[in-house]
Design a protein around this motif. Structure first.
Motif, mmCIF file in Angstrom:
data_model
loop_
_atom_site.group_PDB
_atom_site.id
_atom_site.type_symbol
_atom_site.label_atom_id
_atom_site.label_comp_id
_atom_site.label_asym_id
_atom_site.label_seq_id
_atom_site.Cartn_x
_atom_site.Cartn_y
_atom_site.Cartn_z
ATOM 1 N N GLN A 184 -39.290 -81.968 -26.347
ATOM 2 C CA GLN A 184 -39.603 -82.464 -27.737
ATOM 3 C C GLN A 184 -39.767 -81.387 -28.719
ATOM 4 O O GLN A 184 -38.935 -81.287 -30.014
ATOM 5 C CB GLN A 184 -40.772 -83.333 -27.659
ATOM 6 N N ASN A 185 -40.444 -80.418 -28.410
ATOM 7 C CA ASN A 185 -40.606 -79.148 -29.367
ATOM 8 C C ASN A 185 -39.252 -78.314 -29.496
ATOM 9 O O ASN A 185 -38.928 -78.117 -30.911
ATOM 10 C CB ASN A 185 -41.615 -78.281 -28.896
ATOM 11 N N ILE A 186 -38.500 -78.071 -28.620
ATOM 12 C CA ILE A 186 -37.225 -77.619 -28.769
ATOM 13 C C ILE A 186 -36.104 -78.509 -29.644
ATOM 14 O O ILE A 186 -35.700 -77.966 -30.619
ATOM 15 C CB ILE A 186 -36.478 -77.435 -27.254
ATOM 16 N N ASP A 187 -36.212 -79.879 -29.536
ATOM 17 C CA ASP A 187 -35.384 -80.661 -30.228
ATOM 18 C C ASP A 187 -35.808 -80.654 -31.553
ATOM 19 O O ASP A 187 -35.177 -80.637 -32.542
ATOM 20 C CB ASP A 187 -35.476 -82.036 -29.408
ATOM 21 N N ALA A 188 -37.264 -80.729 -31.952
ATOM 22 C CA ALA A 188 -37.514 -80.622 -33.064
ATOM 23 C C ALA A 188 -37.352 -79.395 -34.082
ATOM 24 O O ALA A 188 -37.032 -79.298 -35.156
ATOM 25 C CB ALA A 188 -39.111 -80.693 -33.166
ATOM 26 N N GLN A 189 -37.338 -78.409 -33.253
ATOM 27 C CA GLN A 189 -36.877 -76.946 -33.752
ATOM 28 C C GLN A 189 -35.408 -76.888 -34.078
ATOM 29 O O GLN A 189 -35.062 -76.240 -35.178
ATOM 30 C CB GLN A 189 -37.310 -75.901 -32.776
ATOM 31 N N VAL A 190 -34.631 -77.705 -33.337
ATOM 32 C CA VAL A 190 -33.110 -77.775 -33.534
ATOM 33 C C VAL A 190 -32.866 -78.466 -34.846
ATOM 34 O O VAL A 190 -32.218 -78.060 -35.794
ATOM 35 C CB VAL A 190 -32.324 -78.402 -32.590
ATOM 36 N N ARG A 191 -33.661 -79.532 -34.960
ATOM 37 C CA ARG A 191 -33.630 -80.447 -36.225
ATOM 38 C C ARG A 191 -34.012 -79.654 -37.602
ATOM 39 O O ARG A 191 -33.545 -79.735 -38.456
ATOM 40 C CB ARG A 191 -34.438 -81.783 -36.131
ATOM 41 N N GLN A 192 -35.112 -79.049 -37.402
ATOM 42 C CA GLN A 192 -35.693 -78.277 -38.130
ATOM 43 C C GLN A 192 -34.820 -76.985 -38.899
ATOM 44 O O GLN A 192 -34.494 -76.780 -40.061
ATOM 45 C CB GLN A 192 -37.080 -77.630 -37.927
ATOM 46 N N GLY A 193 -34.269 -76.606 -38.083
ATOM 47 C CA GLY A 193 -33.207 -75.365 -38.197
ATOM 48 C C GLY A 193 -31.992 -75.860 -38.919
ATOM 49 O O GLY A 193 -31.342 -75.355 -39.990
ATOM 50 N N LYS A 194 -31.492 -76.931 -38.517
ATOM 51 C CA LYS A 194 -30.226 -77.751 -39.174
ATOM 52 C C LYS A 194 -30.885 -77.913 -40.967
ATOM 53 O O LYS A 194 -30.103 -77.720 -41.542
ATOM 54 C CB LYS A 194 -29.921 -79.042 -38.608
ATOM 55 N N ALA A 195 -32.057 -78.686 -40.870
ATOM 56 C CA ALA A 195 -32.411 -78.995 -42.089
ATOM 57 C C ALA A 195 -32.765 -77.629 -43.018
ATOM 58 O O ALA A 195 -32.018 -77.838 -44.139
ATOM 59 C CB ALA A 195 -33.655 -79.817 -41.916
ATOM 60 N N LEU A 196 -32.988 -76.813 -42.547
ATOM 61 C CA LEU A 196 -33.443 -75.349 -43.039
ATOM 62 C C LEU A 196 -31.845 -74.771 -43.438
ATOM 63 O O LEU A 196 -32.002 -74.444 -44.886
ATOM 64 C CB LEU A 196 -34.191 -74.518 -42.297
ATOM 65 N N ARG A 200 -29.211 -76.550 -44.430
ATOM 66 C CA ARG A 200 -28.843 -77.271 -45.542
ATOM 67 C C ARG A 200 -29.539 -77.079 -46.560
ATOM 68 O O ARG A 200 -28.993 -77.025 -47.733
ATOM 69 C CB ARG A 200 -28.889 -78.804 -45.005
ATOM 70 N N GLU A 201 -30.751 -76.716 -46.594
ATOM 71 C CA GLU A 201 -31.613 -76.588 -47.561
ATOM 72 C C GLU A 201 -31.156 -75.144 -48.240
ATOM 73 O O GLU A 201 -31.004 -74.826 -49.584
ATOM 74 C CB GLU A 201 -32.913 -76.420 -47.461
ATOM 75 N N VAL A 202 -30.818 -74.140 -47.483
ATOM 76 C CA VAL A 202 -30.488 -72.751 -47.936
ATOM 77 C C VAL A 202 -28.980 -72.933 -48.840
ATOM 78 O O VAL A 202 -28.881 -72.384 -49.797
ATOM 79 C CB VAL A 202 -30.399 -71.871 -46.889
ATOM 80 N N ILE A 203 -28.292 -73.699 -48.124
ATOM 81 C CA ILE A 203 -26.667 -73.952 -48.771
ATOM 82 C C ILE A 203 -27.147 -74.818 -49.984
ATOM 83 O O ILE A 203 -26.378 -74.353 -51.051
ATOM 84 C CB ILE A 203 -25.968 -74.791 -47.702
ATOM 85 N N LYS A 204 -27.910 -75.523 -50.076
ATOM 86 C CA LYS A 204 -28.049 -76.159 -51.370
ATOM 87 C C LYS A 204 -28.690 -75.527 -52.314
ATOM 88 O O LYS A 204 -28.399 -75.424 -53.659
ATOM 89 C CB LYS A 204 -29.145 -77.621 -51.151
ATOM 90 N N ALA A 205 -29.846 -74.375 -52.099
ATOM 91 C CA ALA A 205 -30.261 -73.716 -53.005
ATOM 92 C C ALA A 205 -29.262 -72.582 -53.503
ATOM 93 O O ALA A 205 -29.436 -72.348 -54.580
ATOM 94 C CB ALA A 205 -31.593 -72.838 -52.180
ATOM 95 N N ARG A 206 -28.281 -72.211 -52.558
ATOM 96 C CA ARG A 206 -27.321 -71.111 -53.055
ATOM 97 C C ARG A 206 -26.497 -72.005 -54.174
ATOM 98 O O ARG A 206 -26.110 -71.263 -55.041
ATOM 99 C CB ARG A 206 -26.505 -70.818 -51.850
ATOM 100 N N ARG A 207 -26.145 -73.096 -53.783
ATOM 101 C CA ARG A 207 -25.270 -73.867 -55.114
ATOM 102 C C ARG A 207 -26.001 -73.891 -56.147
ATOM 103 O O ARG A 207 -25.249 -73.804 -57.137
ATOM 104 C CB ARG A 207 -24.896 -75.207 -53.989
ATOM 105 N N GLU A 208 -27.180 -74.280 -56.069
ATOM 106 C CA GLU A 208 -27.862 -74.469 -57.323
ATOM 107 C C GLU A 208 -28.191 -73.296 -58.027
ATOM 108 O O GLU A 208 -28.212 -73.043 -59.514
ATOM 109 C CB GLU A 208 -29.237 -75.191 -57.028
ATOM 110 N N ALA A 209 -28.279 -72.169 -57.156
ATOM 111 C CA ALA A 209 -28.510 -70.794 -57.934
ATOM 112 C C ALA A 209 -27.066 -70.292 -58.637
ATOM 113 O O ALA A 209 -27.238 -69.858 -59.660
ATOM 114 C CB ALA A 209 -28.873 -69.733 -57.129
#
Length: 186
Positions: A62-74, A76-85
């Motif tokens: 479960q922790n590995i799966d949570a880290q995978v999900r968290q990595g994907k979300a992170l 997405r957030e980086v890409i979004k922040a770059r676009r906004e910048a």
């Protein structure tokens, strides 16, 4: 977390972690005194230990799966922040001048370069890029060392080499304690 990282974690932490992989019922039974080896309590003790181990392994999964999900979300957030910048990089003053004076504003005219004026700017850009490349290479080397250390630690875990050299003795002492309890109960 990349798929490769998740795969590595699953292979090193999950596959060799199930109790039958580490210790079979026969091996577990052989740790008890000969007079107690045929006791059905040993089998139930092994099953209980196996259930506890499975619960821990499920938690790790479960922790590995949570880290995978968290990595994907992170990501997405980086890409979004770059676009906004990139959108925010437009200078506010230029926008105000454009609104006031229209497209005839002097600030909107590109700077005209000659060969003599562009060469120093290009030299500065080269120096800046080389500096950034050096920083990135240093970061890469640090990350590589970190990854090598993590892989080495996982390899030690997989093949039973632990940093705590007394762990084997501590486990054997614990099993001896279980044997003593079994002897007293009979």
């Amino acid at each position: 977390m990349a798929t490769n990282e998740a795969t590595i974690l699953r292979h090193y932490l999950l596959l060799p972690s199930r109790l039958p992989t580490i210790l079979s019922l026969q091996e577990f039974t052989s740790l008890f005194p000969k007079s107690q080896q045929s006791s059905p309590q040993i089998r139930s003790l092994y099953r209980d230990l196996q259930q506890q181990r499975n619960a821990v392994v499920d938690g790790v999964t479960q922790n590995i799966d949570a880290q995978v999900r968290q990595g994907k979300a992170l990501r997405r957030e980086v890409i979004k922040a770059r676009r906004e910048a990139e959108l925010e990089e437009q200078d506010d003053e230029i926008e105000i001048e454009r609104m006031l004076f229209g497209s005839t504003s002097i600030t909107l005219q590109p700077k005209q370069h000659t060969l003599l004026t562009i060469l120093p700017d290009m030299d500065d850009a080269i120096v800046d890029m080389e500096r950034e490349i050096q920083i990135m290479e240093q970061e890469e080397a640090e990350l590589l060392e970190s990854i090598k250390g993590a892989v080495g630690n996982m390899s030690d875990l997989r093949y039973g080499r632990f940093a705590n050299s007394k762990l084997k003795d501590e486990v054997l002492d614990g099993l001896q304690g279980i044997q003593d309890v079994c002897k007293r109960k009979t």
